[in-house]
Design an enzyme around this catalytic site. Sequence first.
Site, PDB file in Angstrom:
ATOM      1  CG  HIS A   1      79.111 -40.762  13.710  1.00 33.43           C
ATOM      2  ND1 HIS A   1      77.699 -40.948  13.408  1.00 33.43           N
ATOM      3  CD2 HIS A   1      79.092 -41.969  14.164  1.00 33.43           C
ATOM      4  CE1 HIS A   1      77.033 -42.196  13.370  1.00 33.43           C
ATOM      5  NE2 HIS A   1      78.282 -42.772  13.501  1.00 33.43           N
TER       6      HIS A   1
ATOM      7  CE  LYS B   1      72.613 -42.899   0.346  1.00 32.31           C
ATOM      8  NZ  LYS B   1      70.951 -42.779  -0.246  1.00 32.31           N
TER       9      LYS B   1
END
Length: 178
Positions: free
Chosen positions: A37, A98
């Site tokens: 990212h 999550k």
Amino acid sequence: MEKHIQTPLTKEQVKTLKAGDYVYITGTIYTARDAAHKRMVGENKFPFALENQIIYYLGPTPNREGQVIGSAGPTTSSRMDKYAPTLLDAGLTGMIGKGKRSDAVISSMKKNTAVYFAAVGGAGALLSKCIKKSEVIAYDDLGTEAIRKLYVENLPVITVIDCYGENVYDTAPAKYRR
């Protein structure tokens, strides 16, 4: 509600997903974690077209002989929060991980008609059985954090935050307090 979806994940599909839905994904998805990212956003260069795609926050363990991929459990999503709005603005429609997301990510999801799914942490060995193909497509130098293109069949996830901002992490505890 139980839903089965095929990728690519269009905005029309996203609008049908509600927080709390059990979803089974079949099709192509991509993996990317922190380092990938950071590189994508820092270089402002995406190694695959983000429009209508899903990124699974995953850094799999090495595969054993005869396996497509090793354990494939989700990583904590908040580590990608500073990058997610940029990817959502570029057309990303789904994220799998999550844990909670920031207000900035949720606002960007609403603005861009995107959804956040949770995969069950600790179930990586079971989740890996849904992955039928895995190919590193970018940033091989990052090892387990390289970007992979996966083909999945009936990958089980839960819609945690829908494109309207409804958030199971906020609503579920209130139901059980009663």
